[in-house]
Write a protein that holds these residues in place. Structure first.
Motif, PDB file in Angstrom:
ATOM      1  N   VAL A  42     -26.967  15.922 -57.978  1.00 41.10           N
ATOM      2  CA  VAL A  42     -27.325  14.518 -58.125  1.00 41.10           C
ATOM      3  C   VAL A  42     -28.139  14.031 -56.934  1.00 41.10           C
ATOM      4  CG1 VAL A  42     -25.333  14.061 -59.588  1.00 41.10           C
ATOM      5  CG2 VAL A  42     -25.129  13.737 -57.115  1.00 41.10           C
ATOM      6  N   GLN A  43     -28.620  12.787 -57.063  1.00 34.79           N
ATOM      7  CA  GLN A  43     -29.587  12.253 -56.111  1.00 34.79           C
ATOM      8  C   GLN A  43     -29.025  12.060 -54.707  1.00 34.79           C
ATOM      9  OE1 GLN A  43     -30.464   8.771 -54.874  1.00 34.79           O
ATOM     10  NE2 GLN A  43     -32.368   9.606 -54.049  1.00 34.79           N
ATOM     11  N   ARG A  44     -27.714  11.966 -54.582  1.00 41.41           N
ATOM     12  CA  ARG A  44     -27.076  11.858 -53.269  1.00 41.41           C
ATOM     13  C   ARG A  44     -27.028  13.204 -52.548  1.00 41.41           C
ATOM     14  NH1 ARG A  44     -23.206   7.426 -52.881  1.00 41.41           N
ATOM     15  NH2 ARG A  44     -21.788   8.801 -51.764  1.00 41.41           N
ATOM     16  N   GLY A  45     -27.561  14.251 -53.196  1.00 35.31           N
ATOM     17  CA  GLY A  45     -27.540  15.565 -52.577  1.00 35.31           C
ATOM     18  C   GLY A  45     -26.197  16.262 -52.712  1.00 35.31           C
ATOM     19  N   GLU A  46     -25.467  15.960 -53.764  1.00 36.66           N
ATOM     20  CA  GLU A  46     -24.146  16.541 -53.993  1.00 36.66           C
ATOM     21  C   GLU A  46     -24.121  17.304 -55.314  1.00 36.66           C
ATOM     22  OE1 GLU A  46     -21.516  12.909 -51.983  1.00 36.66           O
ATOM     23  OE2 GLU A  46     -21.737  13.055 -54.156  1.00 36.66           O
ATOM     24  N   PRO A  47     -23.228  18.285 -55.431  1.00 34.74           N
ATOM     25  CA  PRO A  47     -23.029  18.896 -56.753  1.00 34.74           C
ATOM     26  C   PRO A  47     -22.341  17.901 -57.676  1.00 34.74           C
ATOM     27  CG  PRO A  47     -21.433  19.757 -55.168  1.00 34.74           C
ATOM     28  CD  PRO A  47     -22.380  18.902 -54.390  1.00 34.74           C
ATOM     29  N   ALA A  48     -22.752  17.867 -58.930  1.00 40.13           N
ATOM     30  CA  ALA A  48     -22.065  17.020 -59.907  1.00 40.13           C
ATOM     31  C   ALA A  48     -20.626  17.503 -60.026  1.00 40.13           C
ATOM     32  CB  ALA A  48     -22.763  17.104 -61.257  1.00 40.13           C
ATOM     33  N   LEU A 137     -34.661   2.695 -36.192  1.00 40.03           N
ATOM     34  CA  LEU A 137     -34.080   2.290 -37.469  1.00 40.03           C
ATOM     35  C   LEU A 137     -34.296   3.376 -38.516  1.00 40.03           C
ATOM     36  CD1 LEU A 137     -34.092  -0.557 -36.095  1.00 40.03           C
ATOM     37  CD2 LEU A 137     -34.596  -1.491 -38.358  1.00 40.03           C
ATOM     38  N   SER A 138     -33.386   3.459 -39.464  1.00 36.95           N
ATOM     39  CA  SER A 138     -33.583   4.371 -40.583  1.00 36.95           C
ATOM     40  C   SER A 138     -34.708   3.831 -41.450  1.00 36.95           C
ATOM     41  CB  SER A 138     -32.300   4.489 -41.414  1.00 36.95           C
ATOM     42  OG  SER A 138     -32.021   3.268 -42.079  1.00 36.95           O
ATOM     43  N   TYR A 139     -35.308   4.689 -42.259  1.00 31.97           N
ATOM     44  CA  TYR A 139     -36.414   4.251 -43.104  1.00 31.97           C
ATOM     45  C   TYR A 139     -36.004   3.125 -44.049  1.00 31.97           C
ATOM     46  CZ  TYR A 139     -40.244   4.313 -46.448  1.00 31.97           C
ATOM     47  OH  TYR A 139     -41.279   3.937 -47.264  1.00 31.97           O
ATOM     48  N   PRO A 140     -34.841   3.219 -44.755  1.00 31.62           N
ATOM     49  CA  PRO A 140     -34.454   2.116 -45.649  1.00 31.62           C
ATOM     50  C   PRO A 140     -34.281   0.790 -44.907  1.00 31.62           C
ATOM     51  CG  PRO A 140     -33.189   4.081 -46.152  1.00 31.62           C
ATOM     52  CD  PRO A 140     -33.909   4.360 -44.879  1.00 31.62           C
ATOM     53  N   ALA A 141     -33.667   0.831 -43.722  1.00 33.38           N
ATOM     54  CA  ALA A 141     -33.439  -0.405 -42.964  1.00 33.38           C
ATOM     55  C   ALA A 141     -34.747  -0.997 -42.468  1.00 33.38           C
ATOM     56  CB  ALA A 141     -32.505  -0.128 -41.792  1.00 33.38           C
ATOM     57  N   PHE A 286     -18.149  21.251 -44.501  1.00 30.80           N
ATOM     58  CA  PHE A 286     -19.281  20.378 -44.803  1.00 30.80           C
ATOM     59  C   PHE A 286     -19.264  19.136 -43.920  1.00 30.80           C
ATOM     60  CE2 PHE A 286     -21.357  17.050 -47.432  1.00 30.80           C
ATOM     61  CZ  PHE A 286     -22.628  17.600 -47.435  1.00 30.80           C
ATOM     62  N   GLU A 287     -18.096  18.533 -43.733  1.00 32.04           N
ATOM     63  CA  GLU A 287     -18.008  17.324 -42.914  1.00 32.04           C
ATOM     64  C   GLU A 287     -18.364  17.597 -41.464  1.00 32.04           C
ATOM     65  OE1 GLU A 287     -17.782  14.223 -43.778  1.00 32.04           O
ATOM     66  OE2 GLU A 287     -17.695  14.823 -45.880  1.00 32.04           O
ATOM     67  N   GLU A 288     -17.974  18.739 -40.947  1.00 35.17           N
ATOM     68  CA  GLU A 288     -18.341  19.107 -39.575  1.00 35.17           C
ATOM     69  C   GLU A 288     -19.855  19.200 -39.436  1.00 35.17           C
ATOM     70  OE1 GLU A 288     -14.510  21.854 -38.192  1.00 35.17           O
ATOM     71  OE2 GLU A 288     -16.280  22.792 -39.083  1.00 35.17           O
ATOM     72  N   MET A 289     -20.487  19.816 -40.415  1.00 35.68           N
ATOM     73  CA  MET A 289     -21.937  19.957 -40.359  1.00 35.68           C
ATOM     74  C   MET A 289     -22.629  18.608 -40.479  1.00 35.68           C
ATOM     75  SD  MET A 289     -24.429  22.537 -42.531  1.00 35.68           S
ATOM     76  CE  MET A 289     -23.823  23.997 -41.674  1.00 35.68           C
ATOM     77  N   MET A 290     -22.130  17.754 -41.368  1.00 40.96           N
ATOM     78  CA  MET A 290     -22.712  16.421 -41.525  1.00 40.96           C
ATOM     79  C   MET A 290     -22.600  15.619 -40.234  1.00 40.96           C
ATOM     80  SD  MET A 290     -24.108  15.998 -44.455  1.00 40.96           S
ATOM     81  CE  MET A 290     -24.294  14.225 -44.302  1.00 40.96           C
ATOM     82  N   TYR A 298     -31.136   8.901 -39.596  1.00 42.61           N
ATOM     83  CA  TYR A 298     -31.098   9.623 -40.873  1.00 42.61           C
ATOM     84  C   TYR A 298     -29.805   9.329 -41.610  1.00 42.61           C
ATOM     85  CZ  TYR A 298     -34.909  12.107 -38.637  1.00 42.61           C
ATOM     86  OH  TYR A 298     -36.077  12.410 -37.997  1.00 42.61           O
ATOM     87  N   THR A 299     -29.919   8.857 -42.832  1.00 49.56           N
ATOM     88  CA  THR A 299     -28.740   8.519 -43.618  1.00 49.56           C
ATOM     89  C   THR A 299     -28.002   9.791 -44.042  1.00 49.56           C
ATOM     90  OG1 THR A 299     -29.925   8.587 -45.731  1.00 49.56           O
ATOM     91  CG2 THR A 299     -29.911   6.481 -44.544  1.00 49.56           C
ATOM     92  N   ARG A 300     -26.735   9.617 -44.334  1.00 48.46           N
ATOM     93  CA  ARG A 300     -25.918  10.741 -44.801  1.00 48.46           C
ATOM     94  C   ARG A 300     -26.506  11.339 -46.081  1.00 48.46           C
ATOM     95  NH1 ARG A 300     -20.459  12.452 -44.523  1.00 48.46           N
ATOM     96  NH2 ARG A 300     -19.792  13.508 -46.438  1.00 48.46           N
ATOM     97  N   THR A 301     -26.940  10.460 -46.970  1.00 47.71           N
ATOM     98  CA  THR A 301     -27.500  10.927 -48.241  1.00 47.71           C
ATOM     99  C   THR A 301     -28.720  11.799 -48.024  1.00 47.71           C
ATOM    100  OG1 THR A 301     -26.668   8.984 -49.412  1.00 47.71           O
ATOM    101  CG2 THR A 301     -28.475  10.176 -50.437  1.00 47.71           C
ATOM    102  N   LYS A 302     -29.576  11.404 -47.091  1.00 48.29           N
ATOM    103  CA  LYS A 302     -30.776  12.206 -46.833  1.00 48.29           C
ATOM    104  C   LYS A 302     -30.400  13.584 -46.298  1.00 48.29           C
ATOM    105  CE  LYS A 302     -35.189  12.427 -44.433  1.00 48.29           C
ATOM    106  NZ  LYS A 302     -36.300  11.692 -43.820  1.00 48.29           N
ATOM    107  N   ILE A 303     -29.437  13.645 -45.394  1.00 47.87           N
ATOM    108  CA  ILE A 303     -29.023  14.935 -44.845  1.00 47.87           C
ATOM    109  C   ILE A 303     -28.435  15.814 -45.946  1.00 47.87           C
ATOM    110  CG2 ILE A 303     -27.526  16.109 -43.186  1.00 47.87           C
ATOM    111  CD1 ILE A 303     -29.779  14.473 -41.931  1.00 47.87           C
ATOM    112  N   GLN A 304     -27.625  15.230 -46.826  1.00 41.60           N
ATOM    113  CA  GLN A 304     -27.061  16.001 -47.933  1.00 41.60           C
ATOM    114  C   GLN A 304     -28.164  16.570 -48.817  1.00 41.60           C
ATOM    115  OE1 GLN A 304     -22.691  13.882 -48.646  1.00 41.60           O
ATOM    116  NE2 GLN A 304     -24.362  13.388 -50.022  1.00 41.60           N
TER     117      GLN A 304
END
Length: 407
Positions: A42-48, A137-141, A286-290, A298-304
């Motif tokens: 999915v778009q958040r960079g996660e497995p469904a 600032l992050s790009y969205p902000a 995964f959380e350690e890497m994030m 960089y937002t969490r979603t972008k890194i994912q």
């Protein structure tokens, strides 16, 4: 016949989705509904959390007449590429009259005004944006702040996920000169809330409950007619699917990828490849890497998404190439309502690109670009299957062995 289009992930399909689909169909006075749905990721960079066939069946049980797959190249991309890929598929299907999307604001006029500004960024807009990015600032902000500075539009419209996607849908409709009309439905509930409160719980809250093995409470917020589908997947061990199960594959990929190769991966910018590569020295979950990679900018979603792009070897040049092809390489059908099979006949007749219902016939239908995109889809599906809790069901090539979902 009037046909409504909806772009979605249904990760998983919940009561809020059922409300939106029913209300949008009524508001558009539509006779049938076409859903463009993300497949394995999915778009958040996660497995469904559930496989795409289970999610397709849930959609068909709750008002969708035809479910098409959004290729992973776009499904796991940033909001702009996600929207452009999905809107183009709907447009080239040739059968959709209205695109409905959820939004926090529910204000189509304001969204259209903002979309017009963002689609035609002035030199002043770009200068201010660059300055704010330079301040960290992050790009969205940064983009939200510039929009509010140069217009009377409240920057909140660029801070809510559904509004942001809605803006990108509107931009894409304009970019492709699509004849499809937009329609927005105000979203109920909090997209980011992790609480399974009364009313419309978010997909995030449902996924969190499933992570904590609290499926009984999660099911209370999913349509009753989907319970058998979801419970079967959970009981046999094809769900839930989470990032941690993919960490060995990600570590292997990073250990065999050079800095120069990482620089070519989609969305990797400004030295981020160094932080990513250094993360494997000490980060095994995964959380350690994030936590290691993530910064204020960089937002969490972008890194994912970037980590997923690395796993699938999706390059920035590849995303751009497929977005700019004269037409989509194909449109793939995941399932349809048996009682409304005429919609599949209409799609086959009116689509501006090949329609795939049986992937075994793909070599005879697709050109080189189509086969390359389909090969990436197969890789994504195989990768998702490797993360199933029960190894018995991790067989490869499921795109070619699982039939269409017909209800």
């Amino acid at each position: 016949m009037k046909t409504l289009g909806i772009i979605t992930e249904y990760n998983p399909f919940h009561q809020g989705h059922a409300y939106m689909l029913e209300r949008a169909k009524r508001k558009a006075d539509a006779d049938r509904v076409v859903v463009i749905m993300s497949g394995s990721f999915v778009q958040r960079g996660e497995p469904a959390i559930f496989d795409k066939w289970t999610r397709t069946a849930a959609a068909l049980k709750n008002g969708a007449d035809l479910v098409l797959e959004l290729p992973v190249l776009f499904a796991a991309a940033n909001a702009e590429a996600f929207a452009r890929g999905a809107v183009r598929l709907l447009t080239e299907s040739g059968i959709v009259d209205t695109l409905a999307f959820g939004s926090e604001s529910g204000n189509l006029q304001e969204l259209q005004e903002a979309a017009k500004i963002l689609a035609n960024e002035t030199e002043e807009f770009q200068r201010l944006l660059k300055e704010l990015l330079g301040e960290g600032l992050s790009y969205p902000a940064a983009r939200a702040k510039v929009l509010e500075t140069l217009s009377q539009i409240n920057s909140d419209i660029l801070s809510k996920p559904n509004d942001i996607l809605g803006l990108e849908y509107l931009k894409a409709l304009d970019y492709y000169s699509s004849p499809i009309l937009p329609l927005t439905i105000r979203r109920k509930g909090d997209y980011n809330s992790l609480s399974l409160s009364n009313g419309y719980a978010s997909a995030s809250a449902v996924r969190k409950a499933l992570t904590e093995e609290n499926s009984t409470e999660a099911m209370l917020h999913l349509p009753e007619n989907t319970h058998d589908l979801y419970n079967k997947a959970l009981s046999i061990g094809t769900a839930p699917v989470f990032w941690d199960a993919l960490m060995p594959a990600l570590h292997y990929k990073l250990r065999t990828t050079s800095i120069e190769e990482l620089k070519e991966i989609a969305e990797v910018t400004e030295g981020l490849e160094n932080r990513i590569l250094h993360s494997i020295d000490s980060c095994y979950s995964f959380e350690e890497m994030m936590d290691f990679i993530k910064t204020k900018r960089y937002t969490r979603t972008k890194i994912q998404r970037i980590l997923l792009h690395i796993l699938l070897d999706i390059k920035e040049s590849e995303v751009s190439y497929f977005l700019n092809l004269p037409k989509m390489p194909y449109v793939r059908v995941l399932g349809f309502q048996k009682d409304h099979s005429d919609i599949l006949a209409d799609l086959t007749e009116q689509a501006k690109c090949p329609v795939l219902t049986n992937l075994k016939k793909a070599p005879a239908l697709l050109n080189e670009d189509g086969l390359a995109m389909l090969a990436l889809e197969k890789t994504a599906t195989d990768l998702h299957a490797l993360a199933y809790p029960n190894p018995i069901y991790r067989a490869p090539n499921q795109d070619f062995t699982k039939p269409l979902v017909i209800l």
